[in-house]
Design a protein around this motif. Structure first.
Motif, short mmCIF file in Angstrom:
data_model
loop_
_atom_site.label_atom_id
_atom_site.label_comp_id
_atom_site.label_asym_id
_atom_site.label_seq_id
_atom_site.Cartn_x
_atom_site.Cartn_y
_atom_site.Cartn_z
N LEU A 57 0.83 -1.21 0.00
CA LEU A 57 0.00 0.00 0.00
C LEU A 57 0.86 1.26 0.00
CD1 LEU A 57 -2.91 1.17 0.20
CD2 LEU A 57 -2.63 1.10 2.69
N GLN A 58 2.06 1.16 0.59
CA GLN A 58 2.97 2.30 0.64
C GLN A 58 3.39 2.75 -0.76
OE1 GLN A 58 4.41 4.12 3.20
NE2 GLN A 58 3.35 3.11 4.88
N SER A 59 3.32 1.84 -1.73
CA SER A 59 3.69 2.20 -3.11
C SER A 59 2.74 3.24 -3.68
CB SER A 59 3.67 0.95 -4.00
OG SER A 59 4.56 -0.03 -3.54
N PHE A 60 1.51 3.23 -3.20
CA PHE A 60 0.49 4.14 -3.73
C PHE A 60 0.24 5.34 -2.82
CE2 PHE A 60 -0.50 -0.25 -5.02
CZ PHE A 60 -0.33 -0.13 -6.39
N PHE B 204 -5.25 7.24 -6.56
CA PHE B 204 -5.09 5.97 -5.85
C PHE B 204 -5.96 5.92 -4.60
CE2 PHE B 204 -0.83 5.67 -8.06
CZ PHE B 204 -1.21 4.62 -8.89
N ALA B 205 -6.14 7.06 -3.95
CA ALA B 205 -7.01 7.10 -2.76
C ALA B 205 -8.44 6.73 -3.15
CB ALA B 205 -6.96 8.48 -2.11
N GLU B 206 -8.91 7.26 -4.27
CA GLU B 206 -10.25 6.92 -4.76
C GLU B 206 -10.33 5.43 -5.11
OE1 GLU B 206 -12.98 8.53 -4.86
OE2 GLU B 206 -12.80 10.57 -5.61
N MET B 207 -9.32 4.93 -5.79
CA MET B 207 -9.33 3.55 -6.25
C MET B 207 -9.29 2.56 -5.09
SD MET B 207 -6.59 1.63 -8.75
CE MET B 207 -7.09 2.61 -10.17
#
Length: 250
Positions: A33-36, A151-154
């Motif tokens: 998750l840190q990647s995004f 990415f937050a939305e996805m």
């Protein structure tokens, strides 16, 4: 997205299905998750937005927010962010650490004063009450931009679903319960015994003739198996479960 990002996204989604405990949620948020959405601190809130039942919790790499007064300020900051998010059409809100210096409003000033750095806040707009979910990513390494918002939305459906699976799973369960069938491999037992003795990953690697990366992977596996968030908790739980002995002389 690039092929690598697509692969990381699939890993993030698949690994979210294994989260049932708070410590597992922490490890998941610290993984791919840190990647995004890279961050050092994650705050999640649930309950009626803006109501007295809205509750915030902090997941951090270290106990940097132990002060009760600071927790009170954090709660107020999240309230401001929720209000800002609702008034802005329920879209991801991006905050720069520099906003506080440039008169960026109460939120920017608070982030700057509390040393919380760049931040991103977003929630599940389709749910309210006990089914709500609000997430604040703090101390991001760079000011968040449109890609972070994308990415937050996805990822919001997975952040939200995983949060409530964890809350339901934990409800009514005693803290730090030791599973009766808990087992470590011989190598994992060797690694956690050396962690108990205060050795670093590099030192453990030298003793066991392993690379530091291999040791790190063993430690991460141990944390998942023991359902804990850090090395100290892993040692305590391994001793309690009699998977290893206490440190000599203790």
């Amino acid at each position: 997205m690039s092929p690598i990002e697509l692969e990381r996204l699939m890993i993030t989604i698949e690994s979210s299905q294994q989260v049932h405990r708070r410590s597992q949620y922490f490890l998941w948020s610290q993984g791919v998750l840190q990647s995004f959405l890279p961050h050092d601190l994650l705050i999640f809130g649930h309950g009626e937005y803006g109501g007295p039942g809205f509750h915030c919790e902090v997941l951090a790499r270290a106990n940097t927010l132990d002060d009760r007064a600071l927790h009170g300020e954090i709660d107020h900051l999240v309230e401001l962010m929720v209000d800002n998010w609702q008034n802005s059409g329920h879209v991801p809100r991006l905050y720069s650490a520099n906003d506080g210096e440039g008169g960026g409003g109460a939120i920017g000033e608070a982030l700057c004063r509390l040393g919380l750095g760049h931040a991103l806040a977003h929630g599940a707009k389709e749910f309210s009450g006990n089914s709500s979910g609000f997430f604040v990513f703090l101390r991001m390494p760079e000011a968040p931009g449109r890609r972070h918002a994308y990415f937050a939305e996805m990822l919001m459906p997975y952040l939200h679903t995983t949060l409530h699976r964890m809350l339901i799973s934990e409800k009514g369960s005693p803290e730090n319960r030791v599973r009766q069938n808990l087992k470590l491999s011989i190598r994992e037992a060797q690694v956690i015994s050396l962690v108990r003795d205060g050795k670093t990953n590099q030192q453990i690697g030298q003793v066991l003739e392993l690379s530091p990366l291999t040791v790190k992977n063993h430690v991460q596996n141990i944390l998942r198996k023991l359902d804990v968030a850090n090395r100290a908790q892993a040692v305590a739980k391994a001793v309690k479960a009699r998977l290893i002995g206490e440190q000599p002389g203790s």
